[in-house]
Enzyme design. Structure first.
Site, PDB file in Angstrom:
ATOM      1  N   GLY A 435       0.824  -1.207   0.000  1.00  0.00           N
ATOM      2  CA  GLY A 435       0.000   0.000   0.000  1.00  0.00           C
ATOM      3  C   GLY A 435       0.846   1.240   0.000  1.00  0.00           C
ATOM      4  N   GLY A 437       0.357   5.358   1.462  1.00  0.00           N
ATOM      5  CA  GLY A 437      -0.445   6.360   2.144  1.00  0.00           C
ATOM      6  C   GLY A 437       0.052   7.763   1.859  1.00  0.00           C
ATOM      7  N   GLY A 438      -0.509   8.727   2.576  1.00  0.00           N
ATOM      8  CA  GLY A 438      -0.117  10.106   2.367  1.00  0.00           C
ATOM      9  C   GLY A 438       1.286  10.398   2.809  1.00  0.00           C
ATOM     10  N   GLY A 440       3.926   7.747   2.983  1.00  0.00           N
ATOM     11  CA  GLY A 440       4.949   6.813   2.581  1.00  0.00           C
ATOM     12  C   GLY A 440       4.400   5.550   1.954  1.00  0.00           C
ATOM     13  N   VAL A 442       4.213   1.391   1.997  1.00  0.00           N
ATOM     14  CA  VAL A 442       4.190   0.359   3.034  1.00  0.00           C
ATOM     15  C   VAL A 442       4.585  -0.978   2.412  1.00  0.00           C
ATOM     16  CG1 VAL A 442       2.799  -0.814   4.768  1.00  0.00           C
ATOM     17  CG2 VAL A 442       2.401   1.596   4.286  1.00  0.00           C
ATOM     18  N   LYS A 455       7.018   1.142   6.827  1.00  0.00           N
ATOM     19  CA  LYS A 455       6.701   2.356   6.070  1.00  0.00           C
ATOM     20  C   LYS A 455       7.993   3.037   5.639  1.00  0.00           C
ATOM     21  CE  LYS A 455       3.303   5.185   7.156  1.00  0.00           C
ATOM     22  NZ  LYS A 455       2.501   6.227   7.826  1.00  0.00           N
ATOM     23  N   ASP A 551      -6.707  13.516  10.817  1.00  0.00           N
ATOM     24  CA  ASP A 551      -7.032  12.878   9.531  1.00  0.00           C
ATOM     25  C   ASP A 551      -7.841  11.598   9.749  1.00  0.00           C
ATOM     26  OD1 ASP A 551      -7.112  12.743   6.807  1.00  0.00           O
ATOM     27  OD2 ASP A 551      -5.139  11.833   6.571  1.00  0.00           O
TER      28      ASP A 551
END
Length: 750
Positions: A435, A437-438, A440, A442, A455, A551
């Protein structure tokens, strides 16, 4: 000899003669082909100005792979190189990285002419490839005041409403600095959001539609938009009227628009070097493949004998050896010195006998000769150690030292070496990526017997590093069953790496918005909402220092195998001093979940998380997406939900599965969601009150406001404050979600 024998002998002679003639013709044809290829190669230009050209790129016909033709404009001094017909200037070409660096022209937008409030980036690039904006290196920057630009993927229709937004950026200017001559960058030479903003472009397409929206306030008549490389240094010259006509940007390229049908590491016709293979592209927006040299080789895989063996023994920093090193094609041998045994690729990996030590001590000269390469490598290791120490300090390593001094066991557990993480992820292989994310990328890995999530930051800039360290500081001091657990971190690299427990069942967003009529059961949704409320209540009031998440959204709620909720992604979170109830900070969050009052004032309070949680409750009730779903008259999810609630038509928006499974408690949850999304923060309940209310709803042991005397104590007419609050919500719904939530259609860089 009879006649038959003579005939047979003649036939054999004819066959041999024909075979020999055919072989001779084939040899001559092959020689002619080689001569023609050599002549074509000699006729191909291999330089334009200061840029070297290699196949698959070329200028003359027959010198390039289809789609990789270039134009060398000799009218410039020195000559300049352009893609295709000569509209996009090339600044550099990297065949090993499959990138082309170009001069990305500035895009100017005008707010006084509606025909010029949109523009196209990438007009000189073909929509079918082979060039695409680099997903890992690209950034959009806006220079201007009180304006927003949206980056959209081109749609088949010309209607702008049918475009898909893939990035957005908003720049604001207080009245005191609305003059163009005073707009500046932040101290670390990145866009601060004042007069300049930036946002990552995570989907690589050949072209994008750039659209401007003017916000309220004093603004500049002309906006300057750039598509540039990440980590660009916004020097002050860019802000004092010296807007350059173009800035560097990177394009990825592929050989074909379809993935390779061959297995990885297999050869392909385009991969002409003997030591090369094809590799499928991992980009999200396009498919294709390119060639790469085999392990231990480097060079150009697209030409014959283009991949050459690397002398591993001359690069001990990459191929370590503390003994006798012997290079071989594609690898190297590293053996311990005579009289020693063990693993010579490891420092102190070789052990010697007493006799060997006596022999070495008997000849000082021989010892020096043998020891000199070792000493050189030790010096290099010392330099590597110094570099790690530099990264440790740069990555706020003093924080980790403080944790060690307070709790030795905790500190030892937190320290994880880079070597361990490389082994756990097969050197961060892309197949281990689970995955992004905002903050980094993963990776999934195995350390010991534990499956972990690692991460790794995508951008090497100080702002991202600070957010990583912020997440370490927060997660190292909290411990809650409904929060993702931090297992350790590594500070030995330019960008810190974080190691978490691996949550195997995906996100709440994934489970909630799957295709089909049936999603999570209503009981599971209600329990998950309570678990998230418990985690937020803990952050706000039970931890040593109040923490605001900033968030909260369904994509940041992970679910384990038993569907237990785990709040994650604390990169945007903020500590709050105990004596203060609010802090002023740069706006961060996600469109659709963001507190309007936080957006307008910049003052972050615990009620900002309450608003986001209220949006999450509405999402659980309706299975509608707060970001993309729209309703009558352009209302977003929250405004439409409250209008239906005020009219008593809540059933029109509820998820059919919820209507079928609920046992009469949905109306109470809907009222709680409405109160949480009140416009004024002081009119919203605390997360502790929200937690208590949900506990009572779930346990069915009393009224929904058990333990919440502030909200539920009845007055002399038998009405509770909870009923009064919902009446207030319905009367102010249109005022709250007209101008305010229209402004909230912007997104903010993380």
């Amino acid at each position: 000899m009879d006649v038959t024998t003579v005939v047979v002998s003649r036939r054999r002679f004819v066959r041999r003669f024909v075979t020999a003639a055919a072989v001779a013709v084939a040899v001559v044809a092959l020689q002619l082909q080689l001569l023609a290829a050599a002549a074509a190669k000699n006729n191909c230009s291999r330089r334009c100005g200061d840029i070297e050209l290699e196949y698959p790129f070329g200028v003359q016909a027959g010198c390039y792979h289809p789609g990789f033709n270039l134009t060398c404009n000799q009218s410039y001094h020195p000559p300049r190189l352009f893609l295709g017909d000569g509209t996009v200037q090339v600044l550099g070409i990297s065949i090993p990285n499959a990138t082309v660096r170009i001069n990305s022209s500035v895009i100017t937008l005008y707010d006084d002419d509606r025909s010029k409030d949109v523009a196209w980036w990438g007009k000189g690039l073909s929509n079918t490839g082979p060039y695409f904006l680099s997903e890992s290196k690209s950034l959009l920057a806006l220079l201007g005041c009180n304006a927003q630009v949206d980056v959209m993927v081109p749609a088949a229709a010309a209607d702008r409403r049918n475009q898909t937004v893939v990035g957005s950026c908003t720049a604001i200017c207080p009245p005191s600095i609305s003059d163009n001559s005073t707009i500046g960058a932040a101290d670390d030479d990145v866009c601060s959001g004042i007069g300049c903003c930036q946002t990552n472009i995570m989907l690589g397409y050949p072209s994008y539609l750039i659209q401007m929206k003017v916000l309220e306030g004093v603004h500049l008549p002309i906006l300057f938009v750039y598509m540039i490389d990440q980590g660009f240094n916004f020097s002050m010259d860019v802000f004092f009227g010296k807007h350059p006509r173009g800035l560097p940007a990177s394009l990825d390229w592929i050989i074909s628009n379809s993935t390779s049908t061959r297995p990885r590491n297999a050869s392909a016709p385009e991969c002409r070097s003997a030591h090369s293979s094809c590799r499928d592209s991992v980009a999200n927006a396009h498919q294709g493949y390119r060639c790469e040299c085999s392990h231990g080789y480097q060079g150009n895989p697209y030409i014959i004998d283009g991949c050459n063996d690397i002398d591993k023994c001359s690069s001990p920093d990459i191929y370590p050896c503390y003994g006798n090193c012997k290079n071989k094609p594609g690898g190297y041998d590293c053996d311990c010195l005579e009289g020693f045994k063990g693993n010579a690729t490891l420092l102190k990996g070789c052990e010697g006998s007493t006799i060997a030590l006596i022999v070495c001590g008997g000849s000082i000269v021989l010892f020096l000769v043998i020891a000199s390469p070792f000493v050189i490598r030790v010096i290099k290791k010392h330099k590597e150690k110094k570099l790690k120490e530099k990264f440790f300090k740069q990555n706020h390593g003093l924080l980790l030292q403080q944790l060690i001094s307070k709790n030795t066991d905790f500190g030892d557990r937190m320290i994880i070496t880079l070597e361990e993480l490389q082994k756990a992820t097969n050197n961060f292989d892309r197949t281990r990526q689970v995955g992004a994310g905002g903050h980094g990328i993963v990776f999934k890995g195995i350390i010991g017997l534990n499956v972990v999530a690692i991460k790794k930051s995508k951008i090497v800039v100080q702002r991202e590093i600070s957010e990583f360290i912020n997440e370490v500081a927060i997660l190292s001091q909290v411990n809650h069953r409904n929060m993702v657990k931090l297992l350790g971190c590594c500070l030995e690299t330019a960008v810190p790496l974080l190691v978490y427990e691996f949550i195997s069942n995906g996100t709440l967003y994934h489970h909630l918005h799957i295709e089909g009529p049936v999603s999570l059961s209503w009981d599971d949704r209600l329990r998950i909402a309570l678990e998230v409320a418990r985690a937020l209540s803990y952050l706000h009031s039970a931890s040593s220092m109040p923490i605001y998440h900033r968030d909260i959204k369904s994509a940041n709620i992970l679910l384990d195998d038993s569907l237990t909720a785990k709040v994650s992604d604390f990169g945007a979170s903020k500590y709050t001093p105990v004596e203060r109830s609010e802090i002023t900070t740069a706006i961060q969050g996600t469109i659709g979940y963001l507190d309007p009052m936080y957006y307008y004032t910049g003052r972050l309070t615990d009620k900002s998380d309450v608003f986001s949680f209220g949006v999450l409750l509405v999402e659980l009730l309706t299975r509608k997406k707060p970001i993309s779903d729209t309703f009558d008259n352009g209302d977003n999810l929250i405004s439409y939900f409250i209008k239906l609630l005020s009219k008593g038509n809540l059933v029109d928006i509820l998820d059919p599965q919820v209507k079928m499974e609920e046992g009469g408690e949905v109306h109470e949850v809907a009222i709680l969601a409405a109160i949480c999304t009140k416009l004024k923060g002081d009119e919203r309940p605390s997360m502790r009150e929200v937690e208590m209310t949900l506990e009572n709803i779930v346990l069915k042991k009393g009224p929904s406001c058990r333990g919440n005397t502030t909200l539920c104590r009845p007055d002399e007419n038998g009405n509770s404050a909870l009923q009064t609050l919902i009446e207030g919500v319905t009367t102010e719904a249109s005022r709250q979600y007209s101008m305010e939530l229209e402004m909230l259609s912007s997104s903010f860089p993380r």
